[in-house]
Enzyme design. Structure first.
Site, PDB file in Angstrom:
ATOM      1  N   HIS A  17      45.326  29.254  38.038  1.00  0.00           N
ATOM      2  CA  HIS A  17      44.898  30.486  38.702  1.00  0.00           C
ATOM      3  C   HIS A  17      44.776  31.603  37.663  1.00  0.00           C
ATOM      4  O   HIS A  17      45.657  32.453  37.517  1.00  0.00           O
ATOM      5  CB  HIS A  17      45.894  30.867  39.797  1.00  0.00           C
ATOM      6  N   ASP A  33      44.519  24.938  40.117  1.00  0.00           N
ATOM      7  CA  ASP A  33      44.882  26.208  40.754  1.00  0.00           C
ATOM      8  C   ASP A  33      45.683  25.921  42.027  1.00  0.00           C
ATOM      9  O   ASP A  33      45.216  25.183  42.893  1.00  0.00           O
ATOM     10  CB  ASP A  33      43.608  26.992  41.091  1.00  0.00           C
ATOM     11  N   SER A  86      40.273  35.994  42.373  1.00  0.00           N
ATOM     12  CA  SER A  86      41.348  35.867  43.349  1.00  0.00           C
ATOM     13  C   SER A  86      41.110  36.819  44.525  1.00  0.00           C
ATOM     14  O   SER A  86      40.094  36.729  45.218  1.00  0.00           O
ATOM     15  CB  SER A  86      42.694  36.120  42.666  1.00  0.00           C
TER      16      SER A  86
END
Length: 220
Positions: free
Chosen positions: A197, A169, A99
């Site tokens: 995610h 995601d 991320s």
């Protein structure tokens, strides 16, 4: 001495949380690599999915302040602090970022490539996000988009890269944009896995990721 991999956590977590989130992958990589989990530079609220499982595991941290919009594009202000991690805990043959950690790792790689020297031979993005982009306050979207285009204008990165993108995601569009920051086709490999995610949870996906990391290292 085993080669080192630098692990960069997502926004709103920390090194110890990421060590747990990456547990399956770490187990597969530990025989070949020394894994170093670094802490982000700024305290922050917990990130998506952190609570309630990691309640009490703070302080939660992030690598950069995405909100409000950052004015710096070419010279990310934390680059000197990130480079210090390389100097004091490296050298690292690879960077694994999740991320916002992938975003930070990409900016670090751009800095190293511009400087013309780096021990980092490959980069791994898991559910990565692009620099200076995403939902913001009213009126900020145009500015974020302009800053993203300024980042892209600096040219594509040449470092070998692996991109693991979650098919469900909510930030998948950003992962696809981060992918475009890197050269293709020989130095860029992409896997789209069934997940949201988070770090991959399926054993088969973790084995694939570990195998590709080892292939990247052995191919250097």
């Amino acid at each position: 001495m085993r080669p080192k991999l630098l692990f960069l956590h997502g926004g709103g977590t920390n090194a110890e949380i990421f060590r747990i989130q990456s547990g399956k992958l770490a187990t597969l990589l530990n025989p070949q690599f020394t894994l170093v989990f670094a802490d982000g530079f700024h305290e922050s609220p917990p990130g998506p999915g952190v609570l309630p499982f990691f309640d009490g595991a703070g302080p939660f941290r992030q690598w950069m302040h995405d909100y409000p919009v950052m004015p710096e594009v070419v010279d990310w202000p934390e680059l000197d602090r990130m480079a210090a991690i390389l100097e004091t805990q490296g050298p690292f043959v690879g960077i694994v970022g999740f991320s916002q950690g992938a975003k930070a790792g990409m900016l670090l790689l751009r800095h190293l490539e511009r400087a013309g020297h780096s021990d980092v031979e490959f980069f791994v993005s898991v559910c990565g996000t692009v620099p200076f982009r995403g939902p913001g306050e009213a009126g900020e979207d145009d500015e974020r988009r302009a800053m993203y285009e300024q980042s892209r204008a600096q040219g594509k990165l040449k470092t070998e890269s692996l991109h693991f993108i979650g098919e469900s995601d909510p930030y998948r569009a950003e992962s696809e944009l981060l992918l475009e920051e890197f050269c293709e086709p020989m130095s860029r490999r992409v896997v789209r896995f069934k997940g949201a995610h988070h770090m991959p949870s399926e054993d088969a996906v973790n084995k694939q990721l570990a195998r590709m990391i080892l292939q990247s290292y052995e191919g250097v």
